[in-house]
Design an enzyme around this catalytic site. Structure first.
Site, PDB file in Angstrom:
ATOM      1  N   GLU A 288       1.449  -2.209   0.486  1.00  0.00           N
ATOM      2  CA  GLU A 288       2.097  -2.377  -0.823  1.00  0.00           C
ATOM      3  C   GLU A 288       1.428  -1.399  -1.778  1.00  0.00           C
ATOM      4  O   GLU A 288       0.203  -1.391  -1.902  1.00  0.00           O
ATOM      5  CB  GLU A 288       1.965  -3.818  -1.301  1.00  0.00           C
ATOM      6  N   CYS A 322       0.534  -3.271 -10.973  1.00  0.00           N
ATOM      7  CA  CYS A 322       1.539  -2.464 -10.275  1.00  0.00           C
ATOM      8  C   CYS A 322       2.911  -2.754 -10.867  1.00  0.00           C
ATOM      9  O   CYS A 322       3.818  -1.937 -10.816  1.00  0.00           O
ATOM     10  CB  CYS A 322       1.514  -2.771  -8.791  1.00  0.00           C
TER      11      CYS A 322
HETATM   12  P1  NAD Z   1      -6.743   2.466  -4.192  1.00  0.00           P
HETATM   13  O1  NAD Z   1      -5.680   2.951  -3.283  1.00  0.00           O
HETATM   14  O2  NAD Z   1      -7.650   3.452  -4.808  1.00  0.00           O
HETATM   15  O3  NAD Z   1      -7.682   1.448  -3.408  1.00  0.00           O
HETATM   16  C1  NAD Z   1      -7.172   0.298  -2.762  1.00  0.00           C
HETATM   17  C2  NAD Z   1      -8.157  -0.132  -1.693  1.00  0.00           C
HETATM   18  O4  NAD Z   1      -8.197   0.883  -0.689  1.00  0.00           O
HETATM   19  C3  NAD Z   1      -9.587  -0.284  -2.184  1.00  0.00           C
HETATM   20  O5  NAD Z   1     -10.177  -1.392  -1.528  1.00  0.00           O
HETATM   21  C4  NAD Z   1     -10.240   0.998  -1.729  1.00  0.00           C
HETATM   22  O6  NAD Z   1     -11.616   0.865  -1.527  1.00  0.00           O
HETATM   23  C5  NAD Z   1      -9.534   1.236  -0.416  1.00  0.00           C
HETATM   24  N1  NAD Z   1      -9.569   2.622   0.067  1.00  0.00           N
HETATM   25  C6  NAD Z   1      -9.733   3.763  -0.630  1.00  0.00           C
HETATM   26  N2  NAD Z   1      -9.682   4.829   0.198  1.00  0.00           N
HETATM   27  C7  NAD Z   1      -9.464   4.347   1.443  1.00  0.00           C
HETATM   28  C8  NAD Z   1      -9.283   4.935   2.716  1.00  0.00           C
HETATM   29  N3  NAD Z   1      -9.327   6.260   2.895  1.00  0.00           N
HETATM   30  N4  NAD Z   1      -9.066   4.130   3.775  1.00  0.00           N
HETATM   31  C9  NAD Z   1      -8.993   2.799   3.620  1.00  0.00           C
HETATM   32  N5  NAD Z   1      -9.152   2.183   2.445  1.00  0.00           N
HETATM   33  C10 NAD Z   1      -9.381   2.939   1.365  1.00  0.00           C
HETATM   34  O7  NAD Z   1      -6.028   1.561  -5.298  1.00  0.00           O
HETATM   35  P2  NAD Z   1      -6.709   0.769  -6.495  1.00  0.00           P
HETATM   36  O8  NAD Z   1      -7.116   1.736  -7.546  1.00  0.00           O
HETATM   37  O9  NAD Z   1      -7.711  -0.200  -5.983  1.00  0.00           O
HETATM   38  O10 NAD Z   1      -5.483  -0.104  -7.014  1.00  0.00           O
HETATM   39  C11 NAD Z   1      -4.513   0.382  -7.875  1.00  0.00           C
HETATM   40  C12 NAD Z   1      -3.258   0.724  -7.114  1.00  0.00           C
HETATM   41  O11 NAD Z   1      -2.798  -0.409  -6.407  1.00  0.00           O
HETATM   42  C13 NAD Z   1      -2.112   1.131  -8.021  1.00  0.00           C
HETATM   43  O12 NAD Z   1      -1.433   2.207  -7.437  1.00  0.00           O
HETATM   44  C14 NAD Z   1      -1.234  -0.110  -8.040  1.00  0.00           C
HETATM   45  O13 NAD Z   1       0.120   0.132  -8.340  1.00  0.00           O
HETATM   46  C15 NAD Z   1      -1.409  -0.609  -6.653  1.00  0.00           C
HETATM   47  N6  NAD Z   1      -1.073  -2.026  -6.533  1.00  0.00           N
HETATM   48  C16 NAD Z   1       0.076  -2.358  -5.878  1.00  0.00           C
HETATM   49  C17 NAD Z   1       0.459  -3.687  -5.774  1.00  0.00           C
HETATM   50  C18 NAD Z   1       1.722  -4.085  -5.068  1.00  0.00           C
HETATM   51  O14 NAD Z   1       1.889  -5.261  -4.774  1.00  0.00           O
HETATM   52  N7  NAD Z   1       2.598  -3.153  -4.767  1.00  0.00           N
HETATM   53  C19 NAD Z   1      -0.355  -4.668  -6.341  1.00  0.00           C
HETATM   54  C20 NAD Z   1      -1.526  -4.290  -6.994  1.00  0.00           C
HETATM   55  C21 NAD Z   1      -1.887  -2.960  -7.078  1.00  0.00           C
END
Ligand code: NAD
Length: 518
Positions: A288, A322
């Site tokens: 997501e 999001c």
């Molecule tokens: P992010 O993608 O930076 O990080 C998300 C998670 O992924 C964190 O735990 C991070 O440590 C991990 N991560 C980072 N690099 C990785 C890799 N290479 N491999 C595996 N894991 C890795 O996102 P964020 O800043 O934590 O959250 C904000 C984003 O999340 C926004 O884009 C927002 O729209 C989205 N979001 C979406 C929903 C939804 O339901 N669609 C809900 C909440 C947030």
């Protein structure tokens, strides 16, 4: 286990009541007294200190260290997946009713510690009191809802009975799940994804966001207190870049459940698609991702309500949802009065430390986020007309004024790219059809809303507004478990519909069994 009472959303504490206010003040004080604690890794019941630590800071006051966390490395990530794989054969055979009982206990513990969790969210994620309360309530909702769903799926499933046969369909867990949540719903999303995987009988390696590891550690304590076996899950704090690939690529990882940004989600999807040596399945990927959510304001609509709906959707939790509205698309006939009212109300919003309930908005999550958002604001100033905010707000935290930029064309970067902060683009539409066209002019498709008194326009939007969660005459944030199953279209993700009746199926595989009788 007997019949559980029908699912009901957890009620929110009303902080205008003096008793609730005092209880929250006490919870904040008690959490402050635990600032700076050191958290070790726990893999298979063993506590580990790697010596390589990360400090999580209070974004409202960056001099305060909320927690100090030992970080995992690639070797420990591998070990976590292997331990989880070993324990899967036992956990997957634990009766569903037993797993459900543990989950309901976890819900009870969360309810008991609700204000304390609220306080951790205020301090580690920069949520205001009501935003924190909504997040913790949603976490409880996920536990209660998925407990009921698991009982439904563990029961007999309807299949056609052929003559001379007894035919059945049973749902089995998949295996080791890697769960990777974001920081912006540091409890609700983390809990929802983790407990969905556990209650369906999978073992879990949970890698929390480095922004909010203390909240994750507190929740791991809840799971253990509820009686989830130590080996059923590992909380593997560490940098996504350092351990993420190892977890995703491990041949014993059976599925990945991720919520976060588009780029990381796509990378995970790509890595998971490539089979590794010794891997005997296609990994399932539930991702997501981001949003660029729009609210359409029709010529025939209640303008006051539309302004308030847009404000709440754009600036609640500093626009870091999001589902946040980052584009208001307004019919030309009401454009000028709408922009004027919106700018006035946005300028009146108070920004400050999130533990002080006088402020409507707290800080953004980190220095990095603040920098990126301020850069987008500078871009936006060139792409349109600044009518509110436009800069950082002084203080000890990462504060940014609620910012509204009008007259934005669809090709503008601030119309197309997810900013994830308190920045709203406002665009003028020639008519309702044009408004729908602009709303759909995005690679994302998560949430959307329409303010209109015209039933034909609402019908048109229902058919054509291409988003996973559509709202009429209300804000586009605040999806409720059970009522608004959540997930987006296109680059917003796999439309998994968390908090809905389809969700747990993503963590299960169905087995059909036909038995000859007579
Ligand atoms: P992010 O993608 O930076 O990080 C998300 C998670 O992924 C964190 O735990 C991070 O440590 C991990 N991560 C980072 N690099 C990785 C890799 N290479 N491999 C595996 N894991 C890795 O996102 P964020 O800043 O934590 O959250 C904000 C984003 O999340 C926004 O884009 C927002 O729209 C989205 N979001 C979406 C929903 C939804 O339901 N669609 C809900 C909440 C947030």
């Amino acid at each position: 286990m007997g019949n559980l009472p029908e699912f009901r959303n957890e009620p929110y504490a009303d902080f205008s009541q003096p008793a609730n206010r005092q209880a929250m003040e006490a919870a904040l004080e008690s959490v402050r007294a635990r600032f700076g604690r050191e958290y070790r890794l726990r893999i298979g019941g063993e506590f580990l200190a790697t010596g390589d630590t990360l400090n999580s800071l209070n974004p409202s006051n960056t001099k305060q260290v909320v927690g100090v966390h030992h970080k995992a490395n690639a070797a420990l990530a591998t070990r976590a997946v292997e331990n989880a794989s070993e324990y899967f054969s036992r956990w997957s055979r634990t009766p569903a009713e037993e797993r459900v009982r543990l989950l309901l206990d976890a819900a009870r513990i969360l309810r008991r510690r609700k204000l304390e969790f609220d306080a951790w969210l205020v301090y580690e994620a920069g949520k205001t009191w009501p935003e924190a309360e909504a997040d913790v309530s949603e976490a409880i909702d996920f536990c209660e809802y998925y407990a009921r769903e698991m009982l439904r799926l563990a029961g007999p499933q309807k299949v056609v009975q052929l003559p001379g046969e007894h035919d059945e369909l049973v749902y089995l867990p998949l295996g080791v799940g890697v769960v990777i949540p974001p920081w912006n719903f540091p409890l609700a999303i983390l809990v929802g994804m983790t407990v969905a995987a556990l209650v369906t009988g999978n073992t879990v390696v949970l890698k929390p966001s480095s922004e909010t590891p203390t909240i994750a550690a507190q929740f791991a304590e809840v799971l253990l207190e509820a009686g989830f076996p130590e080996a059923s899950f590992t909380l593997l704090t560490g940098s996504g870049a350092a351990v993420g690939d190892v977890l995703v690529q491990h041949p014993k990882t059976r599925f990945i459940c991720f919520t976060g940004s588009r780029d990381v989600g796509l990378r995970i999807n790509e890595l998971a698609a490539k089979p590794q040596k010794g891997q005997v399945w296609i990994k399932r990927v539930i991702v997501e991702m981001g949003g660029k959510d729009a609210i359409i304001v029709d010529a025939d609509s209640d303008l006051e309500k539309a302004v308030d709906g847009v404000l709440a959707s754009a600036f609640g939790y500093q626009g870091q949802k999001c589902s946040a509205c980052s584009r208001a698309i307004v019919d030309a006939k009401v454009y000028d009065p709408f922009v004027e009212k919106l700018a006035q109300k946005a300028q009146a919003l108070q920004v400050g430390p999130s533990d002080d309930p006088r402020f409507y908005m707290g800080p953004v999550i980190s220095e990095g986020a603040r920098k990126t958002i301020l850069q987008y604001i500078e871009t936006g100033k060139k792409e349109g007309r600044l009518v509110a905010g436009g800069s950082a707000v002084p203080g000890d935290g990462y504060f940014i004024a609620p910012t509204v930029i009008a007259d934005i064309e669809p090709a503008a970067r601030i119309f197309q790219e997810e900013i994830f902060g308190p920045v709203l683009a406002v665009s003028k539409a020639r008519n309702f059809e044009h408004a729908l066209e602009l709303a759909n002019d995005s690679e994302y498709g998560l949430t959307g809303a329409v303010f209109s008194n015209n039933p034909e326009h609402l019908r048109q939007a229902q058919e054509q507004f291409h988003v996973g969660n559509l709202y009429f005459n209300r804000k586009c944030t605040g999806a409720m478990v059970g009522a608004h199953p959540f997930g987006g279209f296109n680059m917003s993700g796999t439309d998994s519909k968390a908090g809905g009746p389809d969700y747990l199926l993503l963590f299960l595989q169905a087995k059909s069994i036909a038995r000859k009788v007579g």
